[in-house]
Motif scaffolding. Structure first.
Motif, PDB file in Angstrom:
ATOM      1  N   LEU A 257       1.069  -1.257   0.164  1.00 17.54           N
ATOM      2  CA  LEU A 257       0.012   0.131   0.155  1.00 17.54           C
ATOM      3  C   LEU A 257       0.807   1.186  -0.046  1.00 17.54           C
ATOM      4  O   LEU A 257       0.513   2.133  -0.380  1.00 17.54           O
ATOM      5  CB  LEU A 257      -0.946  -0.081   1.279  1.00 17.54           C
ATOM      6  CG  LEU A 257      -2.026  -1.114   1.147  1.00 17.54           C
ATOM      7  CD1 LEU A 257      -2.977  -0.908   2.470  1.00 17.54           C
ATOM      8  CD2 LEU A 257      -2.919  -0.784  -0.246  1.00 17.54           C
ATOM      9  N   ASN A 258       2.007   1.254   0.758  1.00 20.25           N
ATOM     10  CA  ASN A 258       3.021   2.288   0.479  1.00 20.25           C
ATOM     11  C   ASN A 258       3.399   2.579  -0.787  1.00 20.25           C
ATOM     12  O   ASN A 258       3.493   3.646  -1.276  1.00 20.25           O
ATOM     13  CB  ASN A 258       3.979   2.005   1.638  1.00 20.25           C
ATOM     14  CG  ASN A 258       3.762   2.273   3.123  1.00 20.25           C
ATOM     15  OD1 ASN A 258       2.619   3.023   3.510  1.00 20.25           O
ATOM     16  ND2 ASN A 258       4.556   1.484   3.974  1.00 20.25           N
ATOM     17  N   THR A 259       3.733   1.433  -1.472  1.00 21.42           N
ATOM     18  CA  THR A 259       4.186   1.553  -2.739  1.00 21.42           C
ATOM     19  C   THR A 259       3.114   2.228  -3.700  1.00 21.42           C
ATOM     20  O   THR A 259       3.273   3.138  -4.604  1.00 21.42           O
ATOM     21  CB  THR A 259       4.781   0.185  -3.511  1.00 21.42           C
ATOM     22  OG1 THR A 259       5.421  -0.465  -2.400  1.00 21.42           O
ATOM     23  CG2 THR A 259       5.171   0.566  -4.787  1.00 21.42           C
ATOM     24  N   LEU A 260       2.000   1.540  -3.575  1.00 23.50           N
ATOM     25  CA  LEU A 260       0.856   2.134  -4.071  1.00 23.50           C
ATOM     26  C   LEU A 260       0.390   3.691  -4.052  1.00 23.50           C
ATOM     27  O   LEU A 260       0.189   4.513  -4.898  1.00 23.50           O
ATOM     28  CB  LEU A 260      -0.464   1.322  -4.160  1.00 23.50           C
ATOM     29  CG  LEU A 260      -0.483   0.160  -4.646  1.00 23.50           C
ATOM     30  CD1 LEU A 260      -1.557  -0.674  -3.996  1.00 23.50           C
ATOM     31  CD2 LEU A 260      -0.687   0.224  -6.178  1.00 23.50           C
ATOM     32  N   PHE A 261       0.807   3.980  -2.836  1.00 20.13           N
ATOM     33  CA  PHE A 261       0.304   5.531  -2.410  1.00 20.13           C
ATOM     34  C   PHE A 261       1.571   6.574  -2.501  1.00 20.13           C
ATOM     35  O   PHE A 261       1.420   7.765  -2.303  1.00 20.13           O
ATOM     36  CB  PHE A 261      -0.134   5.438  -0.910  1.00 20.13           C
ATOM     37  CG  PHE A 261      -1.656   5.250  -1.066  1.00 20.13           C
ATOM     38  CD1 PHE A 261      -2.572   6.169  -1.554  1.00 20.13           C
ATOM     39  CD2 PHE A 261      -2.243   3.941  -0.688  1.00 20.13           C
ATOM     40  CE1 PHE A 261      -4.145   5.734  -1.523  1.00 20.13           C
ATOM     41  CE2 PHE A 261      -3.456   3.680  -0.486  1.00 20.13           C
ATOM     42  CZ  PHE A 261      -4.532   4.512  -1.194  1.00 20.13           C
ATOM     43  N   THR A 262       2.904   5.868  -2.804  1.00 17.33           N
ATOM     44  CA  THR A 262       3.804   6.751  -3.221  1.00 17.33           C
ATOM     45  C   THR A 262       4.355   6.811  -4.760  1.00 17.33           C
ATOM     46  O   THR A 262       3.892   7.655  -5.343  1.00 17.33           O
ATOM     47  CB  THR A 262       5.130   6.484  -2.120  1.00 17.33           C
ATOM     48  OG1 THR A 262       5.044   5.025  -2.409  1.00 17.33           O
ATOM     49  CG2 THR A 262       4.732   6.581  -0.780  1.00 17.33           C
ATOM     50  N   ARG A 263       5.003   5.650  -5.092  1.00 17.30           N
ATOM     51  CA  ARG A 263       5.366   5.646  -6.416  1.00 17.30           C
ATOM     52  C   ARG A 263       4.265   5.661  -7.432  1.00 17.30           C
ATOM     53  O   ARG A 263       4.578   6.215  -8.504  1.00 17.30           O
ATOM     54  CB  ARG A 263       6.182   4.448  -6.580  1.00 17.30           C
ATOM     55  CG  ARG A 263       7.016   4.222  -7.659  1.00 17.30           C
ATOM     56  CD  ARG A 263       7.895   2.931  -7.548  1.00 17.30           C
ATOM     57  NE  ARG A 263       8.231   2.210  -8.836  1.00 17.30           N
ATOM     58  CZ  ARG A 263       8.998   2.614  -9.860  1.00 17.30           C
ATOM     59  NH1 ARG A 263       9.626   3.751  -9.556  1.00 17.30           N
ATOM     60  NH2 ARG A 263       9.003   1.870 -10.783  1.00 17.30           N
ATOM     61  N   TYR A 264       3.091   5.141  -7.057  1.00 18.69           N
ATOM     62  CA  TYR A 264       2.181   4.708  -7.973  1.00 18.69           C
ATOM     63  C   TYR A 264       0.879   5.737  -7.590  1.00 18.69           C
ATOM     64  O   TYR A 264      -0.277   5.310  -8.080  1.00 18.69           O
ATOM     65  CB  TYR A 264       1.638   3.480  -8.151  1.00 18.69           C
ATOM     66  CG  TYR A 264       2.634   2.363  -8.811  1.00 18.69           C
ATOM     67  CD1 TYR A 264       2.791   2.522 -10.115  1.00 18.69           C
ATOM     68  CD2 TYR A 264       3.554   1.726  -8.000  1.00 18.69           C
ATOM     69  CE1 TYR A 264       3.983   2.043 -10.660  1.00 18.69           C
ATOM     70  CE2 TYR A 264       4.602   0.902  -8.585  1.00 18.69           C
ATOM     71  CZ  TYR A 264       4.530   0.993 -10.019  1.00 18.69           C
ATOM     72  OH  TYR A 264       5.708   0.290 -10.449  1.00 18.69           O
ATOM     73  N   PHE A 265       0.994   6.800  -6.894  1.00 17.23           N
ATOM     74  CA  PHE A 265       0.085   7.615  -6.462  1.00 17.23           C
ATOM     75  C   PHE A 265      -0.962   8.030  -7.538  1.00 17.23           C
ATOM     76  O   PHE A 265      -2.250   7.876  -7.297  1.00 17.23           O
ATOM     77  CB  PHE A 265       0.467   8.660  -5.689  1.00 17.23           C
ATOM     78  CG  PHE A 265      -0.534   9.676  -5.212  1.00 17.23           C
ATOM     79  CD1 PHE A 265      -1.207   9.434  -4.126  1.00 17.23           C
ATOM     80  CD2 PHE A 265      -0.976  10.970  -5.833  1.00 17.23           C
ATOM     81  CE1 PHE A 265      -2.268  10.152  -3.613  1.00 17.23           C
ATOM     82  CE2 PHE A 265      -1.881  11.845  -5.311  1.00 17.23           C
ATOM     83  CZ  PHE A 265      -2.572  11.332  -4.191  1.00 17.23           C
ATOM     84  N   TRP A 266      -0.580   8.593  -8.607  1.00 14.22           N
ATOM     85  CA  TRP A 266      -1.202   8.905  -9.715  1.00 14.22           C
ATOM     86  C   TRP A 266      -2.156   7.932 -10.159  1.00 14.22           C
ATOM     87  O   TRP A 266      -3.413   8.314 -10.746  1.00 14.22           O
ATOM     88  CB  TRP A 266      -0.562  10.223 -10.600  1.00 14.22           C
ATOM     89  CG  TRP A 266      -0.150  11.326  -9.954  1.00 14.22           C
ATOM     90  CD1 TRP A 266       0.790  12.068  -9.439  1.00 14.22           C
ATOM     91  CD2 TRP A 266      -1.158  12.477  -9.698  1.00 14.22           C
ATOM     92  NE1 TRP A 266       0.829  13.039  -8.865  1.00 14.22           N
ATOM     93  CE2 TRP A 266      -0.612  13.339  -8.791  1.00 14.22           C
ATOM     94  CE3 TRP A 266      -2.618  12.386  -9.596  1.00 14.22           C
ATOM     95  CZ2 TRP A 266      -1.100  14.297  -8.309  1.00 14.22           C
ATOM     96  CZ3 TRP A 266      -3.297  13.714  -8.980  1.00 14.22           C
ATOM     97  CH2 TRP A 266      -2.590  14.484  -8.426  1.00 14.22           C
ATOM     98  N   GLN A 267      -1.053   6.868 -10.740  1.00 15.80           N
ATOM     99  CA  GLN A 267      -1.840   5.919 -11.381  1.00 15.80           C
ATOM    100  C   GLN A 267      -3.047   5.320 -10.458  1.00 15.80           C
ATOM    101  O   GLN A 267      -4.056   4.864 -10.936  1.00 15.80           O
ATOM    102  CB  GLN A 267      -0.916   4.833 -11.683  1.00 15.80           C
ATOM    103  CG  GLN A 267       0.086   5.068 -12.467  1.00 15.80           C
ATOM    104  CD  GLN A 267       1.380   5.616 -12.029  1.00 15.80           C
ATOM    105  OE1 GLN A 267       1.223   6.219 -11.455  1.00 15.80           O
ATOM    106  NE2 GLN A 267       2.443   5.242 -12.898  1.00 15.80           N
ATOM    107  N   PHE A 268      -3.054   5.215  -9.197  1.00 13.84           N
ATOM    108  CA  PHE A 268      -3.770   4.688  -8.287  1.00 13.84           C
ATOM    109  C   PHE A 268      -5.002   5.566  -8.127  1.00 13.84           C
ATOM    110  O   PHE A 268      -6.297   4.953  -8.432  1.00 13.84           O
ATOM    111  CB  PHE A 268      -3.211   4.589  -6.971  1.00 13.84           C
ATOM    112  CG  PHE A 268      -4.152   3.871  -6.007  1.00 13.84           C
ATOM    113  CD1 PHE A 268      -3.997   2.475  -5.692  1.00 13.84           C
ATOM    114  CD2 PHE A 268      -4.968   4.469  -4.924  1.00 13.84           C
ATOM    115  CE1 PHE A 268      -4.659   1.743  -4.907  1.00 13.84           C
ATOM    116  CE2 PHE A 268      -6.012   3.785  -4.238  1.00 13.84           C
ATOM    117  CZ  PHE A 268      -5.671   2.397  -4.036  1.00 13.84           C
ATOM    118  N   VAL A 269      -4.801   7.049  -8.137  1.00 14.11           N
ATOM    119  CA  VAL A 269      -6.111   7.936  -8.424  1.00 14.11           C
ATOM    120  C   VAL A 269      -6.576   7.740  -9.711  1.00 14.11           C
ATOM    121  O   VAL A 269      -7.726   7.496  -9.602  1.00 14.11           O
ATOM    122  CB  VAL A 269      -5.415   9.350  -7.944  1.00 14.11           C
ATOM    123  CG1 VAL A 269      -6.358  10.292  -8.338  1.00 14.11           C
ATOM    124  CG2 VAL A 269      -4.790   9.359  -6.717  1.00 14.11           C
TER     125      VAL A 269
END
Lengths: 447, 300
Positions: free
Chosen positions: A314-326
């Motif tokens: 989740l940390n990876t998703l909300f940092t490195r992949y933040f915009w993709q996740f959004v």
């Protein structure tokens, strides 16, 4: 009602679609062929130089190829599912979309598995999967499911084509000889007699039910490839239904997009009407809500359980992949919901726009399922080079991905040159039914 | 933290470069911070070969945990007697700082008048490291290990003696011996005692697990003896027990064959689906046949 005349009229109406190719479509086809050629060049480069030319390395062994595979296969399964439902329940507006759905189903099931072949490092050992299958492995189940589904979809597509092929055989006197021969061969002597019609109807209905069941099984097997592992982000009990909903979400979106393009470029406003878009839009709204719910449930349980590897993910998703996740999980869900929820927004263009957003969101969602998990392994490799840990797709992968999409569109156009995109037999059946009803009503009044 | 920083041949440069790089890092470490430990031992093995082993390690004077093996250092082994030096062989230290030389059972040694063999290990030094030397005086001991079952009692007999130049056996006295059994990872000690008048016997425990043929290996070891160094003897005997694994994994997720239900479910699913395909194709042939009939009747 003179059936033969009506059939002739329909052939006359649709034959320009089959026989004439406009300048615009020629240019489009040229562009698509060019994209495919670049893809073929990239393929040979990968074949001779190995996977070094891709972004896949020790940790991230699955990249864009596997995402495309999931995307196309899900598209196919959802197409099969929707098509099965349309035929099985004899849905009133099936005529306008059923052939689009059927073609999407078969084409995506052909294109999808090609990406798996691109992903395999040692293609020379591919036959081992068949020689030494391990029946406990979900990969084996998936191979069996895909092959069975592919054969089933081909048969099903062919069954729905037969009445139209028969009409074209009987009323294409002006068509080139090769085309006439082809129609004759493919129509297998179908004369639209009551007995033949009933037999064909019976087996089509059975196949449609079978296709629905197969789609659910194959979908679940595809999800199990991920969820039966212990990888963070994959090991989830709701992955199978989540995949089914996500697949249907992308499937409906692609159908809406295809409907829009076909309607616009082939002037089929008479057959593909706003009501069809609105109906499909409402299904898309329901699916987007369900998909959003599953996505929230999936990530919420991971966040709440606070297991160390899930937290890392989740940390990876909300940092490195933040915009993709959004983009994938907020924009990809909320924009279609907002557009489709309000009646006044439900125009053809806005529904198509919502479906495009849904398609892009879904593709990104697949990316976020596959890549970040592989980037957060249980056993981190120390002192590994950055490119071994993090994944970035190379131009080879992108060009092969676009070549896949181009091949999909090109084959779609070519199939539309073989049979009309609106089933003529469906129109005849509808008119025959209406005529019979009218006749019965008249008879009752006379009596 | 273990790092290899010493090298014999070209290792001065290596050492300097490393120390220089060390000096760039937070802690400035030099070779002077390390005390070199050069320990030498000899082991007479069960096949009468003799192992000569040197352990060459640098130990940090302040941090006892910081040990650095000296690797690739050339160690020369000698047999010395009456000012005569016979080179037995040379060996280089490994990455762990250990140099080993195995001498064959036919190797002849020069002894002093008391029958002691002088074995010397020597490191001749380098630009960065001083020369090191250590000698051991050992007598050649013959250790015999016999395993016999006497009245259902499994007994271990150990005999230890020396031979003089005329081949006369002299039993040894007051020598500690350890009896152990070879395990998967190391030797497991089961008995120990002191050899008196050149022999000792032990009663072996019952039900010792063996390999699949019920064999196990018994060792008799004399370790760190001032007079004889390390002497090891071993025998393999068929006295063990073997517990068969009663449960064989059959038809499990992880076994070669899958669980039965998996075959059944998959077969039912596939047969069901493919039977429907065949049925569909059969009906298509029926349609085709009827079409042909109609065509023929139309032609007539």
């Amino acid at each position: 009602m003179n059936l033969e005349n009506r059939k002739r009229e329909l052939v006359k109406e649709f034959s320009p679609l089959l026989e004439k190719t406009t300048k615009v479509s020629k240019i489009w086809m040229g562009i698509l062929v060019a994209i495919i050629l670049v893809g073929i060049y990239a393929f040979f480069l990968q074949l001779f130089k190995g996977h070094e030319v891709t972004g896949m390395r020790d940790n991230v062994v699955w990249g864009v190829y596997i995402i495309n595979f999931i995307f196309f296969v899900c598209l196919s399964y959802s197409g099969a599912f929707i098509s099965g439902i349309l035929h099985f329940y004899n849905t009133p507006w099936k005529n306008s979309v059923s052939r689009i759905v059927e073609i999407i189903t078969v084409l995506s099931l052909i294109i999808g598995p090609i990406f798996i072949l691109l992903c395999i490092g040692r293609l020379d050992r591919l036959h081992y999967l068949f020689l030494y299958p391990r029946i406990q492995s979900p990969i084996t189940w998936d191979i069996i499911a895909i092959m069975t589904d592919l054969v089933g979809c081909f048969i099903y597509l062919y069954l729905t084509f037969i009445p139209d092929l028969a009409i074209l055989r009987d009323h294409s006197e002006d068509a080139p000889k090769w085309r006439q021969k082809l129609y004759k061969f493919l129509a297998i002597g179908y004369q639209d007699t009551t007995e033949q019609r009933e037999t064909l109807h019976k087996i089509t209905k059975t196949m449609s039910a079978m296709i629905i069941a197969l789609a659910i099984v194959a979908y679940s097997v595809l999800a199990w490839i991920f969820s039966l592992t212990l990888q963070p982000g994959w090991n989830s009990s709701i992955f199978a239904p989540y995949f089914i909903i996500a697949g249907l979400y992308s499937g409906i979106s692609v159908i809406i997009l295809a409907m829009y393009l076909i309607r616009k470029y082939y002037n089929l406003e008479h057959y593909i009407r706003k009501v069809h878009f609105v109906s499909a839009g409402i299904i898309l709204l329901i699916l987007s809500l369900l998909y959003g719910y599953f996505t929230f449930s999936e990530y919420f349980s991971r966040w709440f359980s606070h297991k160390i590897h899930d937290t890392n993910l989740l940390n990876t998703l909300f940092t490195r992949y933040f915009w993709q996740f959004v983009l994938a999980n907020y924009v990809g869900v909320l924009v279609p919901v907002v557009i489709l929820f309000f009646k006044k927004f439900r125009t053809i263009k806005s529904i198509t726009f919502a479906s495009v957003i849904a398609i892009l969101g879904l593709w990104l969602n697949r990316y976020l399922i596959v890549v970040p998990t592989l980037e957060t392994p249980y056993l981190p490799i120390q002192d590994t080079r950055e490119e071994f840990v993090h994944y970035t797709a190379t131009w080879v992968e992108w060009s092969l991905s676009f070549a896949g999409v181009a091949a999909f569109i090109l084959f779609f156009i070519l199939i539309m040159k073989l049979v009309p995109i609106i089933p003529m037999s469906g129109i005849i059946d509808q008119e025959r039914e209406a005529f019979n009803k009218k006749g019965n009503a008249k008879q009752t009044i006379t009596e | 933290m273990q790092r290899n920083i010493f090298k014999n041949t070209s290792f001065t440069c290596f050492l300097l470069a490393l120390l220089f790089s060390f000096s760039l890092v937070a802690q400035e470490t030099t070779v002077d911070d390390y005390k070199l430990s050069f320990s030498f031992k000899t082991v007479k093995k069960f096949d009468n070969t003799r192992l000569l082993e040197v352990s060459f390690i640098g130990k940090n004077r302040e941090d006892r945990k910081d040990k650095i093996p000296v690797f690739d250092a050339e160690i020369k082994f000698f047999n010395i007697a009456n000012d005569e030096e016979i080179l037995l062989g040379t060996a280089k230290t490994s990455n762990e700082g250990v140099a080993q030389l195995i001498l064959s059972e036919k190797q002849k040694y020069i002894t002093d008048e008391d029958g002691y063999i002088n074995l010397t290990a020597r490191f001749e030094g380098s630009d960065a490291l001083d020369a090191e030397e250590e000698e051991i005086l050992v007598r050649d001991l013959i250790l015999e290990l016999n395993l016999e079952e006497i009245d259902s009692v499994k007994t271990i007999f150990v005999k230890a003696f020396t031979l003089d130049s005329l081949g006369v056996k002299t039993p040894v006295e007051e020598v500690d011996v350890i009896i152990s059994i070879e395990g998967m990872l190391s030797k497991m000690k089961i008995k120990e005692g002191t050899i008196e008048n050149g022999e000792i016997e032990f009663e072996l425990l019952q039900n010792i697990p063996g390999d699949k043929d019920k064999n196990f290996t018994v060792y008799a070891q004399i370790l760190d003896n001032d007079e004889f160094g390390d002497v090891i003897q071993k025998q393999t005997v068929n006295w063990g027990t073997f517990n068969k694994i009663n449960t064989i994994d059959e038809n499990k997720l992880w076994s070669e064959a899958a669980p039965i239900w998996m075959y059944i479910v998959l077969t039912i699913l596939l047969v069901g689906v493919w039977a429907n395909y065949i049925y569909t194709v059969y009906n298509l042939f029926k349609i085709k046949k009827e079409g042909k009939k109609l065509e023929l009747s139309q032609e007539e």
